[in-house]
Each structure stands twice: as structure tokens, then as C-alpha cells.
Design a protein around this motif. Structure first.
Motif, mmCIF file in Angstrom:
data_model
loop_
_atom_site.group_PDB
_atom_site.id
_atom_site.type_symbol
_atom_site.label_atom_id
_atom_site.label_comp_id
_atom_site.label_asym_id
_atom_site.label_seq_id
_atom_site.Cartn_x
_atom_site.Cartn_y
_atom_site.Cartn_z
ATOM 1 N N ILE A 51 6.542 -5.355 4.867
ATOM 2 C CA ILE A 51 5.972 -6.641 4.391
ATOM 3 C C ILE A 51 5.003 -6.327 3.397
ATOM 4 C CG2 ILE A 51 4.402 -8.768 4.829
ATOM 5 C CD1 ILE A 51 5.789 -8.736 7.888
ATOM 6 N N HIS A 52 5.012 -6.777 2.306
ATOM 7 C CA HIS A 52 4.072 -6.367 1.057
ATOM 8 C C HIS A 52 3.345 -7.641 0.613
ATOM 9 C CE1 HIS A 52 6.709 -2.756 1.135
ATOM 10 N NE2 HIS A 52 8.025 -3.910 1.232
ATOM 11 N N HIS A 53 2.156 -7.345 0.174
ATOM 12 C CA HIS A 53 1.186 -8.451 -0.203
ATOM 13 C C HIS A 53 0.853 -8.272 -1.547
ATOM 14 C CE1 HIS A 53 0.615 -8.003 4.058
ATOM 15 N NE2 HIS A 53 0.599 -9.592 4.304
ATOM 16 N N VAL A 54 1.117 -9.312 -2.399
ATOM 17 C CA VAL A 54 0.915 -9.382 -3.674
ATOM 18 C C VAL A 54 -0.357 -10.140 -4.225
ATOM 19 C CG1 VAL A 54 3.317 -9.281 -4.562
ATOM 20 C CG2 VAL A 54 2.258 -11.685 -4.052
ATOM 21 N N LEU A 55 -1.001 -10.081 -5.233
ATOM 22 C CA LEU A 55 -2.244 -10.725 -5.706
ATOM 23 C C LEU A 55 -2.362 -12.401 -5.410
ATOM 24 C CD1 LEU A 55 -2.944 -9.265 -9.283
ATOM 25 C CD2 LEU A 55 -3.825 -8.896 -7.168
ATOM 26 N N ASN A 56 -3.497 -12.793 -4.639
ATOM 27 C CA ASN A 56 -3.655 -14.109 -4.518
ATOM 28 C C ASN A 56 -3.930 -14.923 -5.618
ATOM 29 O OD1 ASN A 56 -3.962 -16.353 -2.572
ATOM 30 N ND2 ASN A 56 -5.896 -15.841 -2.459
ATOM 31 N N PRO A 57 -3.178 -16.228 -5.977
ATOM 32 C CA PRO A 57 -3.543 -16.662 -7.063
ATOM 33 C C PRO A 57 -4.686 -17.854 -6.948
ATOM 34 C CG PRO A 57 -1.511 -17.756 -6.045
ATOM 35 C CD PRO A 57 -1.969 -16.473 -5.213
ATOM 36 N N ASN A 58 -5.941 -17.176 -6.768
ATOM 37 C CA ASN A 58 -6.992 -18.231 -6.177
ATOM 38 C C ASN A 58 -7.789 -18.603 -7.498
ATOM 39 O OD1 ASN A 58 -9.449 -18.727 -5.351
ATOM 40 N ND2 ASN A 58 -9.779 -17.127 -3.779
ATOM 41 N N PRO A 59 -7.979 -19.660 -7.913
ATOM 42 C CA PRO A 59 -8.566 -20.003 -9.067
ATOM 43 C C PRO A 59 -9.801 -19.831 -9.042
ATOM 44 C CG PRO A 59 -7.029 -21.572 -8.263
ATOM 45 C CD PRO A 59 -7.104 -20.882 -7.011
ATOM 46 N N TYR A 60 -10.488 -19.739 -7.984
ATOM 47 C CA TYR A 60 -12.113 -19.423 -7.960
ATOM 48 C C TYR A 60 -12.361 -17.861 -7.882
ATOM 49 C CZ TYR A 60 -16.960 -19.405 -6.252
ATOM 50 O OH TYR A 60 -18.275 -19.302 -6.040
ATOM 51 N N VAL B 204 4.223 -10.468 -9.125
ATOM 52 C CA VAL B 204 5.202 -10.370 -8.250
ATOM 53 C C VAL B 204 6.477 -9.718 -8.571
ATOM 54 C CG1 VAL B 204 6.850 -11.983 -6.737
ATOM 55 C CG2 VAL B 204 4.446 -12.686 -7.147
ATOM 56 N N GLN B 205 6.707 -10.026 -10.069
ATOM 57 C CA GLN B 205 7.929 -9.457 -10.569
ATOM 58 C C GLN B 205 7.426 -7.991 -10.672
ATOM 59 O OE1 GLN B 205 10.912 -10.954 -11.704
ATOM 60 N NE2 GLN B 205 11.291 -8.728 -11.439
ATOM 61 N N ASP B 206 6.361 -7.443 -10.942
ATOM 62 C CA ASP B 206 5.995 -6.138 -10.963
ATOM 63 C C ASP B 206 6.148 -5.524 -9.654
ATOM 64 O OD1 ASP B 206 4.527 -3.890 -12.802
ATOM 65 O OD2 ASP B 206 3.394 -4.052 -11.014
ATOM 66 N N HIS B 207 5.784 -5.969 -8.784
ATOM 67 C CA HIS B 207 5.855 -5.489 -7.233
ATOM 68 C C HIS B 207 7.319 -5.426 -7.006
ATOM 69 C CE1 HIS B 207 5.258 -4.612 -3.298
ATOM 70 N NE2 HIS B 207 5.967 -5.418 -2.863
ATOM 71 N N ILE B 208 8.051 -6.473 -7.119
ATOM 72 C CA ILE B 208 9.822 -6.201 -7.047
ATOM 73 C C ILE B 208 10.273 -5.075 -7.765
ATOM 74 C CG2 ILE B 208 12.054 -7.270 -7.219
ATOM 75 C CD1 ILE B 208 10.284 -10.152 -6.650
ATOM 76 N N ASP B 209 9.834 -4.961 -9.105
ATOM 77 C CA ASP B 209 10.403 -3.721 -9.923
ATOM 78 C C ASP B 209 9.797 -2.506 -9.432
ATOM 79 O OD1 ASP B 209 11.567 -5.675 -11.588
ATOM 80 O OD2 ASP B 209 10.083 -5.743 -12.987
ATOM 81 N N HIS B 210 8.605 -2.304 -8.837
ATOM 82 C CA HIS B 210 8.221 -0.896 -8.386
ATOM 83 C C HIS B 210 8.137 -0.741 -7.328
ATOM 84 C CE1 HIS B 210 6.987 -1.781 -13.109
ATOM 85 N NE2 HIS B 210 7.012 -0.559 -12.930
ATOM 86 N N GLY B 211 8.033 -1.907 -6.379
ATOM 87 C CA GLY B 211 7.636 -1.477 -4.834
ATOM 88 C C GLY B 211 8.778 -1.553 -3.991
#
Length: 478
Positions: free
Chosen positions: A217-226, A241-248
Motif C-alpha cells: 500500500i502506497h500513499h500519494v500527496l493529499n489534495p488538501n486545498p488548505y 499519482v502518475q509519477d508514483h505509478i511510473d516510479h513506485g
């Protein structure tokens, strides 16, 4: 319970009035309010008298709890409340004192505490048959499944009943891995999806995670507007997310799961348009898209029946619990017939999933929410409350952010608006002050500096005004 009764019982009012009159004598009045407005706000009238309580008192209950229940359990408030009765949006303690429940049993009570229609459905069923598993036929299970499926868009028509949100997310992850043929799951930072050994992996808040293997299980950046590094720029978060799929990963993933508004993480609404971009990326990588509607479902957001609809997407799997049962131990997973078929290769069974009592109660919840037009109600009352909270934000610098939809609202408190420094100590003080004023709210966020306002969906504009006034009063006294 009237104002006079509260005074006669030596309630919370006395210390506040004492401070108020002390202020009059010292001349320190009207710092944030006029003299006439400095008395604490009063709960809206409510035509209901709680039954006399004759059970064990708080100290005895707490002592027994400490002795026999697990030490990981926590409780709210320095002096924990002994809640003994509930009616609609209100709770009553052992002394008969009424509180406005602005947290709904952790976003669980949807129709209202002890709603008569839900109670009647439960009682009528329990008098006939308390339990029979799905190895036999019973109309309550299939009727509820039909009613739930009718609320779903697209081809989301197959229902699996479970007992909690954690179980629902466990099952959804299993489905995603079996259907895709891949293992890797992607979740968001700041997410909460459960506390079992597998869903702890999906969860991304260190306060809820034990040091055990996460299991692909991998965690990507949270799209938190604040607080997010890209603000409200959904495309930049999707590129991560795409970068993580490509590299992780191997280039293929099992699935992606997200709450539409993060609950435990502090009522964080995702950047607009984020899910549409990410769902496309995930599906191209061979994965399925899971929407966690445990807290956002059943009209709570006001604008839509399901939280994922606010992002204009249709998931492959939807998980739900909490408000689905108005307090019953009930959860569900809804998916497409194609994905559901993968579970048929083995035996998939849940002893209590589809229990007739829970099914009758859950079906009644759907009917009540429709009959009472609670989605529209959430939109109207929520909009009114958020507007008032944003006005309060202009008055008090400690309020860094007001966010959310309908009756799923977060108020983030900070000591420095520019640095967004979490106001942890101040939040704890205000939390106790609100309880003394008669308001029960939740807390969330990694630093516990977000008030979670997620009341029963029968919460009124008068309740909202009382809550905002109480918050104004408490902050003014800091």
C-alpha cells in the motif's frame, strides 16, 4: 429542560455568570461583545423530558471500564460524560442535562437519536426473528439491498452487507486485488479507512497506525486545498499519482481508495476535479476506483446523495457504514456485477452481514431520509452554518479555515494564520468550554486542532446558530 431548571440544578451556567458579573465589577466587559450580549447562549427549546436515570453514575462506570475494557480505549473530556439517553439531535447525561450532539456518534446517527420510524422497524423485526444468516432466505435482506442499489448510479447494483466501515474497506480491497490481478493499492495521505491489520495500511495518520507491515500500500500527496503543497490545483496532485505509478510500481496497480471529504483527517474536501483525473489514471494502470462513503454518504453533503458525486465520477466500488444504520452495526459494499463475480470463485460469507434486524433498520433509514428530505435539509442548514462560521472566521484570528459541505464541516484552529501553526492547546481548552456550554463536537486532524461538526441530519438552523454563538462566546473567553 428550561433555563430556570438549569439554574436551579447548579449547572454550567453559574460559573459563566459568575465570570460575567466579575467582569462587570472590573470594567472588563465587551471585549468581543456588547454588555447585553455577554451572557452565554442558551440551547434552543426542545419539547422532550428525559426519563429519570437510576443506573450507575459516571465514576462507577469509568472504574469498571478501566478494569474490564482495553486500555487503548479513549474518552472525550477531562471529566468524561455518562450519556444515558438520546432524542433526535440531543443527548442527555446522568443528571438529565441536555447537550446538542454536533458529532452524531462519530458521524453515525443520520436520522436522529431514537428516530421513531427506525425504532419501529427494528422492534417489529426483532419480535419475529432476531437472526438468520444468508444461508436462508429472508425478505428484509433483499429488500434492503434493492433499496440501496436504487440509490446508486451506473452499474453499481450488487450489494454485500458487513458490520462496519473497516470490514467494508477490507472487502473492497480484496475485490480490487482479485479483479485487477495486481496487489498495489494507492491511498491518500491524511486518510482514514479503518483499524484492522489490513486497513491500517490504507490509513495514513500516524496516530492510528501500529508498526506492522502495510502490505503493498502506497500513499500519494493529499489534495488538501488548505494545507496541500499545490493548493487547489487538482492536476498537480494527479500528476503525483502518475509519477508514483511510473516510479513506485510495476506500472500496474490493484486500485485507488479515497474519502471524498476526509473525516478523521479533519473534514478535508479534496481539490475540485481531483477524482476525475485520478480515476482515469488508475483505470489506465489496470486498477479499480473505490469511494469510501462511510462518512459522506446518504445526503450528508447536501449537494449530492453520495460524496463522490461532488467530483462528478462513478467509482467501481463504493463502501459505506455509519449513517447507513443510524447507530446499528451495519456496513455495505456496492459494486458492479463484473467485479462481484470474482468473489464467487471461493466461499465469501459474513455471519452477521445481512442480519434481518439490521437490514430492517437500515432500510428504514433510507426511507426516513427520503420522506423527511434530509439531503435538501442538510444543504440548507449546512449552508447557513458555514456562512455564519465564515463570518466568525473574520472576527477571530484563531479560525484558520472553515470547510466542508452540508452537515460535514471542519473548523481548523491555528495560532498563526500565515504559518498555519496548529492551535493544539487552544483547541483542547475550547473543546472543554463548548461542552460546558452544552455543545458536543468532534476533533480531528493529525494535530487534533480541527473541530468536526457532523451532527444528526435533523439538526436545525436554530441549533446551528446556537453552536456558532457558543463557539463565538468560548473563543471570546480565551
Amino acid at each position: 429542560m428550561g433555563w430556570e431548571r438549569k439554574l436551579s440544578r447548579g449547572s454550567f451556567v453559574r460559573p459563566f455568570l459568575k465570570n460575567h458579573w466579575r467582569g462587570l465589577c472590573s470594567g472588563n466587559v465587551g471585549l468581543h461583545r456588547g454588555v447585553l450580549d455577554s451572557a452565554p447562549p442558551v440551547l434552543p427549546a426542545f419539547d422532550y423530558d428525559p426519563k429519570p436515570y437510576k443506573g450507575p453514575l459516571a465514576e462507577e462506570v469509568l472504574e469498571k471500564r478501566r478494569k474490564y475494557l482495553g486500555p487503548s480505549l479513549f474518552y472525550y473530556y477531562q471529566k468524561p460524560l455518562n450519556i444515558v439517553e438520546g432524542k433526535m439531535q440531543y443527548l442527555f447525561d446522568e443528571n438529565g442535562r441536555r447537550y446538542l450532539d454536533a458529532f452524531a456518534g462519530i458521524v453515525t446517527v443520520s436520522c436522529g437519536h431514537c428516530h421513531p420510524d427506525v425504532l419501529n422497524a427494528i422492534m417489529e423485526q426483532i419480535k419475529l426473528l432476531q437472526h438468520a444468516t444468508t444461508i436462508y432466505l429472508h425478505h428484509a435482506i433483499s429488500d434492503f439491498a434493492e433499496g440501496l442499489a436504487s440509490k446508486m448510479p451506473g452499474n453499481l447494483k450488487v450489494v454485500y452487507f458487513v458490520n462496519s466501515g473497516t470490514e467494508a474497506n477490507e472487502l473492497a480491497m480484496l475485490m480490487a486485488r482479485l479483479y485487477s490481478g495486481h496487489l498495489g493499492m494507492i491511498a491518500l495521505r491524511n486518510a482514514y479507512h479503518g483499524g484492522s491489520s489490513n486497513t491500517i495500511g490504507l490509513t495514513a495518520l500516524n496516530t492510528w497506525k501500529y508498526p506492522i507491515p502495510q502490505g503493498e500500500i502506497h500513499h500519494v500527496l493529499n489534495p488538501n486545498p488548505y494545507r496541500g503543497v499545490f493548493g487547489s490545483n487538482a492536476r498537480c496532485y494527479a500528476e503525483d499519482v502518475q509519477d508514483h505509478i511510473d516510479h513506485g510500481t510495476s506500472g500496474k496497480v490493484a486500485g485507488f481508495i479515497a474519502e471524498t471529504i476526509q473525516g478523521v483527517g479533519g473534514a478535508v474536501e479534496l481539490a475540485p476535479g481531483y477524482l476525475k483525473l485520478v480515476y482515469d489514471i488508475i483505470r489506465k494502470a489496470g486498477g479499480v476506483c473505490i469511494a469510501d462513503e462511510v462518512q459522506t454518504g446518504f445526503g450528508r453533503t447536501g449537494s449530492h446523495y453520495w460524496g463522490f458525486e461532488t467530483q462528478e465520477v462513478i467509482p467501481d466500488i463504493v463502501t459505506m457504514a455509519k449513517g447507513i444504520g443510524n447507530g446499528l452495526p451495519l456496513g455495505a459494499v456496492v459494486t458492479t456485477p463484473e467485479i462481484a463475480r470474482v468473489l464467487a470463485q471461493k466461499i465469501q460469507f459474513n455471519t452477521f452481514g445481512g442480519n434481518p434486524v439490521c437490514s430492517a433498520g437500515g432500510h428504514a433509514v433510507i426511507r426516513v431520509l427520503d420522506k423527511e428530505k434530509r439531503q435538501i435539509h442538510c444543504a440548507e442548514v449546512g449552508s447557513h452554518m458555514i456562512h455564519r462560521l465564515k463570518d466568525l472566521q473574520q472576527k477571530h484570528d484563531i479560525i484558520g479555515d472553515v470547510r466542508g459541505r452540508g452537515l460535514m464541516v471542519g473548523i481548523e484552529l491555528v495560532t498563526d494564520r500565515k504559518q498555519k501553526t496548529p492551535a493544539k492547546a487552544e483547541t483542547a481548552v475550547l473543546f472543554e468550554s463548548l461542552r460546558e456550554l452544552g455543545v458536543l463536537v468532534g476533533k480531528g486532524g493529525l494535530h487534533g486542532n480541527v473541530f468536526r461538526i457532523k451532527p444528526p441530519m435533523c439538526f436545525t438552523k436554530d441549533d446551528a446558530d446556537f453552536l456558532v454563538d457558543a463557539m463565538d462566546y468560548a473563543i471570546s473567553k480565551l
